[in-house]
Design an enzyme around this catalytic site. Structure first.
Site, PDB file in Angstrom:
ATOM      1  N   ASN A  96       6.080  31.555   4.131  1.00  0.00           N
ATOM      2  CA  ASN A  96       6.190  30.910   5.440  1.00  0.00           C
ATOM      3  C   ASN A  96       6.709  29.487   5.237  1.00  0.00           C
ATOM      4  O   ASN A  96       6.223  28.765   4.370  1.00  0.00           O
ATOM      5  CB  ASN A  96       4.819  30.885   6.135  1.00  0.00           C
ATOM      6  CG  ASN A  96       4.319  32.285   6.430  1.00  0.00           C
ATOM      7  OD1 ASN A  96       5.077  33.136   6.886  1.00  0.00           O
ATOM      8  ND2 ASN A  96       3.040  32.545   6.149  1.00  0.00           N
ATOM      9  N   HIS A 156       4.638  28.325  -1.675  1.00  0.00           N
ATOM     10  CA  HIS A 156       3.893  29.457  -2.232  1.00  0.00           C
ATOM     11  C   HIS A 156       4.494  30.758  -1.749  1.00  0.00           C
ATOM     12  O   HIS A 156       5.040  30.836  -0.650  1.00  0.00           O
ATOM     13  CB  HIS A 156       2.404  29.385  -1.868  1.00  0.00           C
ATOM     14  CG  HIS A 156       2.126  29.238  -0.401  1.00  0.00           C
ATOM     15  ND1 HIS A 156       2.242  28.031   0.256  1.00  0.00           N
ATOM     16  CD2 HIS A 156       1.754  30.140   0.535  1.00  0.00           C
ATOM     17  CE1 HIS A 156       1.935  28.194   1.534  1.00  0.00           C
ATOM     18  NE2 HIS A 156       1.642  29.457   1.744  1.00  0.00           N
ATOM     19  N   CYS A 197      -3.284  17.595  -1.101  1.00  0.00           N
ATOM     20  CA  CYS A 197      -2.668  18.928  -1.062  1.00  0.00           C
ATOM     21  C   CYS A 197      -3.641  19.902  -1.729  1.00  0.00           C
ATOM     22  O   CYS A 197      -3.987  19.739  -2.905  1.00  0.00           O
ATOM     23  CB  CYS A 197      -1.322  18.931  -1.782  1.00  0.00           C
ATOM     24  SG  CYS A 197      -0.650  20.586  -2.011  1.00  0.00           S
ATOM     25  N   HIS A 222       4.520  19.956  -7.078  1.00  0.00           N
ATOM     26  CA  HIS A 222       4.504  20.009  -5.613  1.00  0.00           C
ATOM     27  C   HIS A 222       5.922  20.062  -5.048  1.00  0.00           C
ATOM     28  O   HIS A 222       6.731  19.170  -5.275  1.00  0.00           O
ATOM     29  CB  HIS A 222       3.767  18.801  -5.034  1.00  0.00           C
ATOM     30  CG  HIS A 222       3.646  18.851  -3.541  1.00  0.00           C
ATOM     31  ND1 HIS A 222       2.557  19.426  -2.915  1.00  0.00           N
ATOM     32  CD2 HIS A 222       4.473  18.440  -2.562  1.00  0.00           C
ATOM     33  CE1 HIS A 222       2.730  19.350  -1.600  1.00  0.00           C
ATOM     34  NE2 HIS A 222       3.895  18.747  -1.365  1.00  0.00           N
ATOM     35  N   HIS A 270       3.435  34.654  -1.050  1.00  0.00           N
ATOM     36  CA  HIS A 270       2.360  35.633  -0.888  1.00  0.00           C
ATOM     37  C   HIS A 270       2.832  36.964  -1.484  1.00  0.00           C
ATOM     38  O   HIS A 270       3.938  37.418  -1.167  1.00  0.00           O
ATOM     39  CB  HIS A 270       2.070  35.891   0.594  1.00  0.00           C
ATOM     40  CG  HIS A 270       1.620  34.703   1.386  1.00  0.00           C
ATOM     41  ND1 HIS A 270       0.300  34.503   1.748  1.00  0.00           N
ATOM     42  CD2 HIS A 270       2.313  33.665   1.928  1.00  0.00           C
ATOM     43  CE1 HIS A 270       0.214  33.394   2.486  1.00  0.00           C
ATOM     44  NE2 HIS A 270       1.413  32.871   2.608  1.00  0.00           N
ATOM     45  N   CYS A 296      -2.252  21.513  -4.913  1.00  0.00           N
ATOM     46  CA  CYS A 296      -2.219  20.582  -6.050  1.00  0.00           C
ATOM     47  C   CYS A 296      -3.629  20.424  -6.625  1.00  0.00           C
ATOM     48  O   CYS A 296      -3.796  20.319  -7.849  1.00  0.00           O
ATOM     49  CB  CYS A 296      -1.643  19.232  -5.631  1.00  0.00           C
ATOM     50  SG  CYS A 296       0.160  19.206  -5.478  1.00  0.00           S
ATOM     51  N   GLY A 349       4.239  29.272  10.719  1.00  0.00           N
ATOM     52  CA  GLY A 349       2.800  29.282  10.469  1.00  0.00           C
ATOM     53  C   GLY A 349       2.415  28.835   9.077  1.00  0.00           C
ATOM     54  O   GLY A 349       1.345  29.207   8.579  1.00  0.00           O
ATOM     55  N   HIS A 385       2.636  23.329   0.437  1.00  0.00           N
ATOM     56  CA  HIS A 385       2.990  23.379  -0.990  1.00  0.00           C
ATOM     57  C   HIS A 385       3.594  24.768  -1.169  1.00  0.00           C
ATOM     58  O   HIS A 385       2.923  25.772  -0.876  1.00  0.00           O
ATOM     59  CB  HIS A 385       1.725  23.178  -1.841  1.00  0.00           C
ATOM     60  CG  HIS A 385       1.931  23.228  -3.334  1.00  0.00           C
ATOM     61  ND1 HIS A 385       1.448  22.244  -4.188  1.00  0.00           N
ATOM     62  CD2 HIS A 385       2.517  24.152  -4.134  1.00  0.00           C
ATOM     63  CE1 HIS A 385       1.738  22.553  -5.438  1.00  0.00           C
ATOM     64  NE2 HIS A 385       2.395  23.721  -5.429  1.00  0.00           N
ATOM     65  N   ASP A 422      -5.695  34.971  -2.797  1.00  0.00           N
ATOM     66  CA  ASP A 422      -5.849  34.253  -1.537  1.00  0.00           C
ATOM     67  C   ASP A 422      -7.315  34.319  -1.100  1.00  0.00           C
ATOM     68  O   ASP A 422      -7.961  35.374  -1.181  1.00  0.00           O
ATOM     69  CB  ASP A 422      -4.945  34.874  -0.462  1.00  0.00           C
ATOM     70  CG  ASP A 422      -4.770  33.964   0.743  1.00  0.00           C
ATOM     71  OD1 ASP A 422      -3.656  33.469   0.960  1.00  0.00           O
ATOM     72  OD2 ASP A 422      -5.771  33.730   1.472  1.00  0.00           O
TER      73      ASP A 422
HETATM   74  P1  5GP Z   1       0.439  29.891   4.654  1.00  0.00           P
HETATM   75  O1  5GP Z   1      -0.286  30.068   5.947  1.00  0.00           O
HETATM   76  O2  5GP Z   1       0.722  28.421   4.385  1.00  0.00           O
HETATM   77  O3  5GP Z   1       1.665  30.755   4.492  1.00  0.00           O
HETATM   78  O4  5GP Z   1      -0.538  30.399   3.525  1.00  0.00           O
HETATM   79  C1  5GP Z   1      -1.554  29.621   3.005  1.00  0.00           C
HETATM   80  C2  5GP Z   1      -2.551  30.580   2.391  1.00  0.00           C
HETATM   81  O5  5GP Z   1      -3.405  29.831   1.565  1.00  0.00           O
HETATM   82  C3  5GP Z   1      -3.433  31.293   3.428  1.00  0.00           C
HETATM   83  O6  5GP Z   1      -3.259  32.701   3.299  1.00  0.00           O
HETATM   84  C4  5GP Z   1      -4.844  30.843   3.070  1.00  0.00           C
HETATM   85  O7  5GP Z   1      -5.798  31.873   3.186  1.00  0.00           O
HETATM   86  C5  5GP Z   1      -4.696  30.372   1.638  1.00  0.00           C
HETATM   87  N1  5GP Z   1      -5.617  29.317   1.243  1.00  0.00           N
HETATM   88  C6  5GP Z   1      -5.873  28.163   1.914  1.00  0.00           C
HETATM   89  N2  5GP Z   1      -6.766  27.408   1.243  1.00  0.00           N
HETATM   90  C7  5GP Z   1      -7.063  28.097   0.108  1.00  0.00           C
HETATM   91  C8  5GP Z   1      -7.939  27.831  -0.991  1.00  0.00           C
HETATM   92  O8  5GP Z   1      -8.611  26.794  -1.083  1.00  0.00           O
HETATM   93  N3  5GP Z   1      -8.009  28.780  -1.971  1.00  0.00           N
HETATM   94  C9  5GP Z   1      -7.262  29.936  -1.926  1.00  0.00           C
HETATM   95  N4  5GP Z   1      -7.411  30.789  -2.935  1.00  0.00           N
HETATM   96  N5  5GP Z   1      -6.433  30.210  -0.895  1.00  0.00           N
HETATM   97  C10 5GP Z   1      -6.333  29.310   0.107  1.00  0.00           C
HETATM   98 ZN    ZN Z   2       0.843  20.330  -3.609  1.00  0.00          ZN
END
Ligand code: 5GP
Ligand code: ZN
Length: 113
Positions: free
Chosen positions: A86, A99, A4, A46, A101, A7, A92, A97, A30
């Site tokens: 999301n 989160h 993950c 997690h 935004h 994580c 999407g 994990h 991000d």
């Molecule tokens: P999701 O698409 O799951 O709602 O959002 C995941 C977010 O995590 C995306 O906006 C993506 O840019 C961000 N993200 C993915 N990998 C990493 C990473 O290694 N570091 C950081 N800071 N953000 C990440």
């Molecule tokens: Zn995790």
């Protein structure tokens, strides 16, 4: 949780640009910002997504939102910001994990779907 990304960020195995950290919550920028300000707030433990929130683990979710309000104040997002989570493939969710935004620093388009 093995494999993950978030994580691994919590464990310090992947670097991140941290905004806030305490025992249970981490906030970081991000890596692929979708707005002038784009921060992710995560519980350190997690949880897969919003769909995994239960009465037993929801305290950390309330704490995430306290931190969201604190960060918004500190970054002077008083003109408005958006909080998005999301949940699942149709929404999407790319990192499984939980989160939140924080999107702000500019006028955001009103696109809900
Ligand atoms: P999701 O698409 O799951 O709602 O959002 C995941 C977010 O995590 C995306 O906006 C993506 O840019 C961000 N993200 C993915 N990998 C990493 C990473 O290694 N570091 C950081 N800071 N953000 C990440
Ligand atoms: Zn995790």
């Amino acid at each position: 949780m093995e494999n993950c990304i978030f994580c691994k960020i919590v464990a310090g195995e992947i670097p991140s640009n941290k905004v806030y950290e305490d025992d249970t919550v981490l906030a970081f920028y991000d890596v692929n910002p979708m707005a002038q300000v784009h921060i992710l707030v995560i519980p350190k433990a997690h949880l897969e997504s919003v769909a995994a929130i239960t009465p037993e683990n929801s305290r950390v979710v309330a704490h995430c939102f306290e931190i969201i309000a604190k960060i918004a104040k500190e970054l002077k997002l008083e003109e408005g910001f958006r909080v998005v989570s999301n949940c699942g493939d149709n929404a999407g969710q790319s990192v499984k994990h939980l989160h939140f935004h924080i999107l702000g620093g500019q006028k955001l388009r009103l696109e809900l779907c």
